[in-house]
Design a protein around this motif. Structure first.
Motif, PDB file in Angstrom:
ATOM      1  N   PHE A 195       0.880  -0.999   0.122  1.00  0.00           N
ATOM      2  CA  PHE A 195      -0.098  -0.056  -0.030  1.00  0.00           C
ATOM      3  C   PHE A 195       0.918   1.224   0.098  1.00  0.00           C
ATOM      4  CE2 PHE A 195      -2.112   3.232   2.532  1.00  0.00           C
ATOM      5  CZ  PHE A 195      -3.186   3.680   1.432  1.00  0.00           C
ATOM      6  N   ARG A 196       0.770   2.199  -0.718  1.00  0.00           N
ATOM      7  CA  ARG A 196       1.346   3.402  -0.916  1.00  0.00           C
ATOM      8  C   ARG A 196       0.401   4.608  -1.512  1.00  0.00           C
ATOM      9  NH1 ARG A 196       6.545   3.548  -4.717  1.00  0.00           N
ATOM     10  NH2 ARG A 196       5.007   4.062  -6.250  1.00  0.00           N
ATOM     11  N   ILE A 197       0.772   5.678  -0.824  1.00  0.00           N
ATOM     12  CA  ILE A 197      -0.073   6.936  -1.273  1.00  0.00           C
ATOM     13  C   ILE A 197       1.055   7.982  -1.564  1.00  0.00           C
ATOM     14  CG2 ILE A 197      -1.255   8.795  -0.266  1.00  0.00           C
ATOM     15  CD1 ILE A 197      -2.236   7.244   2.030  1.00  0.00           C
ATOM     16  N   SER A 198       1.088   8.491  -2.577  1.00  0.00           N
ATOM     17  CA  SER A 198       1.722   9.720  -3.238  1.00  0.00           C
ATOM     18  C   SER A 198       1.209  10.850  -3.692  1.00  0.00           C
ATOM     19  CB  SER A 198       2.868   9.188  -3.958  1.00  0.00           C
ATOM     20  OG  SER A 198       2.329   8.687  -5.065  1.00  0.00           O
ATOM     21  N   ILE A 199       1.778  12.001  -3.591  1.00  0.00           N
ATOM     22  CA  ILE A 199       0.946  13.101  -4.086  1.00  0.00           C
ATOM     23  C   ILE A 199       1.733  13.642  -5.272  1.00  0.00           C
ATOM     24  CG2 ILE A 199      -0.024  15.482  -3.440  1.00  0.00           C
ATOM     25  CD1 ILE A 199      -0.923  13.472  -1.616  1.00  0.00           C
ATOM     26  N   VAL A 237      -2.086   9.918  -5.530  1.00  0.00           N
ATOM     27  CA  VAL A 237      -2.006   8.301  -6.082  1.00  0.00           C
ATOM     28  C   VAL A 237      -2.050   7.292  -5.163  1.00  0.00           C
ATOM     29  CG1 VAL A 237      -0.531   7.063  -7.758  1.00  0.00           C
ATOM     30  CG2 VAL A 237      -0.942   9.650  -7.925  1.00  0.00           C
ATOM     31  N   VAL A 238      -3.018   6.178  -5.280  1.00  0.00           N
ATOM     32  CA  VAL A 238      -3.483   5.489  -4.499  1.00  0.00           C
ATOM     33  C   VAL A 238      -2.957   4.229  -4.766  1.00  0.00           C
ATOM     34  CG1 VAL A 238      -4.902   4.167  -2.636  1.00  0.00           C
ATOM     35  CG2 VAL A 238      -5.087   6.571  -3.226  1.00  0.00           C
ATOM     36  N   GLU A 239      -2.168   3.305  -4.207  1.00  0.00           N
ATOM     37  CA  GLU A 239      -1.845   1.981  -4.894  1.00  0.00           C
ATOM     38  C   GLU A 239      -1.670   1.003  -3.858  1.00  0.00           C
ATOM     39  OE1 GLU A 239       2.004   2.653  -7.716  1.00  0.00           O
ATOM     40  OE2 GLU A 239       2.032   4.309  -5.995  1.00  0.00           O
ATOM     41  N   GLY A 240      -2.419  -0.043  -4.228  1.00  0.00           N
ATOM     42  CA  GLY A 240      -2.431  -1.269  -3.233  1.00  0.00           C
ATOM     43  C   GLY A 240      -3.703  -1.556  -2.865  1.00  0.00           C
ATOM     44  N   GLU A 241      -4.117  -1.952  -1.713  1.00  0.00           N
ATOM     45  CA  GLU A 241      -5.193  -2.558  -1.203  1.00  0.00           C
ATOM     46  C   GLU A 241      -5.651  -1.377  -0.046  1.00  0.00           C
ATOM     47  OE1 GLU A 241      -4.631  -6.375  -0.109  1.00  0.00           O
ATOM     48  OE2 GLU A 241      -4.558  -7.275  -2.084  1.00  0.00           O
ATOM     49  N   VAL A 242      -7.000  -1.030  -0.321  1.00  0.00           N
ATOM     50  CA  VAL A 242      -7.407  -0.169   0.779  1.00  0.00           C
ATOM     51  C   VAL A 242      -8.164  -0.795   1.704  1.00  0.00           C
ATOM     52  CG1 VAL A 242      -8.632   2.170   1.319  1.00  0.00           C
ATOM     53  CG2 VAL A 242      -7.220   1.903  -0.784  1.00  0.00           C
ATOM     54  N   ASP A 243      -8.057  -0.956   2.915  1.00  0.00           N
ATOM     55  CA  ASP A 243      -8.966  -1.715   3.829  1.00  0.00           C
ATOM     56  C   ASP A 243      -8.849  -1.040   5.121  1.00  0.00           C
ATOM     57  OD1 ASP A 243      -6.777  -2.725   4.745  1.00  0.00           O
ATOM     58  OD2 ASP A 243      -7.252  -4.759   4.533  1.00  0.00           O
ATOM     59  N   VAL A 244      -9.422  -1.801   6.148  1.00  0.00           N
ATOM     60  CA  VAL A 244      -9.370  -1.385   7.549  1.00  0.00           C
ATOM     61  C   VAL A 244      -7.800  -0.901   8.081  1.00  0.00           C
ATOM     62  CG1 VAL A 244      -9.373  -3.529   8.645  1.00  0.00           C
ATOM     63  CG2 VAL A 244     -10.217  -1.671   9.881  1.00  0.00           C
ATOM     64  N   ALA A 245      -6.889  -1.705   7.569  1.00  0.00           N
ATOM     65  CA  ALA A 245      -5.578  -1.398   8.336  1.00  0.00           C
ATOM     66  C   ALA A 245      -4.991  -0.288   7.328  1.00  0.00           C
ATOM     67  CB  ALA A 245      -4.505  -2.779   7.939  1.00  0.00           C
ATOM     68  N   LEU A 258      -6.937   6.449  -8.902  1.00  0.00           N
ATOM     69  CA  LEU A 258      -7.053   5.075  -8.432  1.00  0.00           C
ATOM     70  C   LEU A 258      -6.644   3.717  -9.399  1.00  0.00           C
ATOM     71  CD1 LEU A 258     -10.364   5.745  -6.356  1.00  0.00           C
ATOM     72  CD2 LEU A 258      -8.127   5.514  -5.501  1.00  0.00           C
ATOM     73  N   SER A 259      -6.006   4.259 -10.244  1.00  0.00           N
ATOM     74  CA  SER A 259      -5.708   3.091 -11.354  1.00  0.00           C
ATOM     75  C   SER A 259      -4.681   2.274 -10.608  1.00  0.00           C
ATOM     76  CB  SER A 259      -4.938   3.781 -12.427  1.00  0.00           C
ATOM     77  OG  SER A 259      -3.914   4.325 -12.152  1.00  0.00           O
ATOM     78  N   GLY A 260      -3.920   2.437  -9.541  1.00  0.00           N
ATOM     79  CA  GLY A 260      -3.145   1.315  -8.888  1.00  0.00           C
ATOM     80  C   GLY A 260      -3.796   0.757  -7.713  1.00  0.00           C
ATOM     81  N   MET A 261      -5.046   1.002  -7.589  1.00  0.00           N
ATOM     82  CA  MET A 261      -5.518   0.398  -6.334  1.00  0.00           C
ATOM     83  C   MET A 261      -6.251  -1.033  -6.688  1.00  0.00           C
ATOM     84  SD  MET A 261      -8.668   1.998  -4.104  1.00  0.00           S
ATOM     85  CE  MET A 261     -10.089   1.939  -5.245  1.00  0.00           C
TER      86      MET A 261
END
Lengths: 143, 114
Positions: B14-18, B28-36, B60-63
């Motif tokens: 999981f990675r966030i970049s601006i 830019v959101v990459e990976g899995e967005v869940d409770v963690a 969200l193209s990398g989510m």
């Protein structure tokens, strides 16, 4: 994955019906949702399920494990079962409390987990007793 | 999706970049967005909105995954952005993620671009 993994393969009923089942326990921590998804994905891949079907099962699994983490705050046993007809995932905690399906409200930041399960599962339900609460869903299986 | 043989520990991918695009911040959101992983995303979106960004774009193209906990983050951020007269635009949603927005009735609340 914990060592507490059990596996059963058995025939059931009068006709030949193969059932695969795997079950394991996850601690009450946020990363358990992802761990449970990986556990279920690995089982379904091994059993030959297609990716889009697995993706759907993982979404619903994530919702149930997250609910258990947020509300029961106990360790969670995740069981995944595959037979000729369907895939069933059950998430059992050892806490009290019953799942609550809330009406749609686009303003709320939470409360959508069971809406998603209700919309996408072929069947879902729960049973609750002094030993805990188990919430399950079933999806008609496509191999 | 991650193959069973090479499972990373939860949250590792999981990675966030601006990215700044002509004054509009793009998250830019990459990976899995869940409770963690949702709390980190929530903090980043709220920070940008509180800093005065009226329009926030989220790529969200990398989510790879989102569940209802992730949806809740976007709903909360949208409410805050709207209070300041702004909004949130979601870009690059994969079909599986788009479906989650649709079945919860949220796809009309956001600006969703392909």
């Amino acid at each position: 994955m914990t060592a507490d993994t059990s596996r059963a393969r058995r025939g059931s009923g009068r006709r030949e019906k193969a059932t695969d089942e795997l079950s394991t326990v996850f601690p009450s921590v946020a990363p358990s949702a992802a761990s449970a998804r990986r556990f279920v994905a690995a089982a379904l891949r091994r059993w030959g399920c297609p990716d889009d079907f697995i993706e759907l099962v993982l979404l619903l699994t994530s919702e149930l494990v997250t609910n258990a983490y947020r509300h029961a705050r106990t360790e969670t046993r995740v069981s995944v079962r595959l037979d000729d007809d369907c895939t069933r995932v059950e998430v059992r905690d050892v806490g009290r409390g019953e799942p609550e399906l809330r009406p749609r409200d686009t303003d709320r930041v939470d409360g959508r987990g069971l809406q998603i399960v209700d919309a996408l599962a072929d069947r879902w339900g729960y049973h609750s007793n002094a030993g805990g609460t188990a919430v399950w869903f079933e999806l008609v299986h496509r191999r | 999706m991650v193959s069973p043989g090479s499972d990373p520990p939860a949250g590792d991918d999981f990675r966030i970049s601006i990215r700044d695009e002509a004054g509009t911040p793009t998250v830019v959101v990459e990976g899995e967005v869940d409770v963690a992983t949702a709390p980190a995303l929530r903090d980043e979106l709220y920070r940008l909105i509180e800093q005065g960004s009226r329009q926030v774009v989220v790529d969200l193209s990398g989510m790879d995954f989102i569940d209802s906990t992730g949806l809740g983050v976007f709903v909360g951020a949208l409410k805050r952005a709207r209070e300041g007269g702004g909004g949130i635009e979601l870009r690059g949603l994969k079909p599986s993620a788009r479906k989650v927005f649709e079945i919860t009735g949220l796809s009309s609340a956001f600006t969703i671009a392909s």
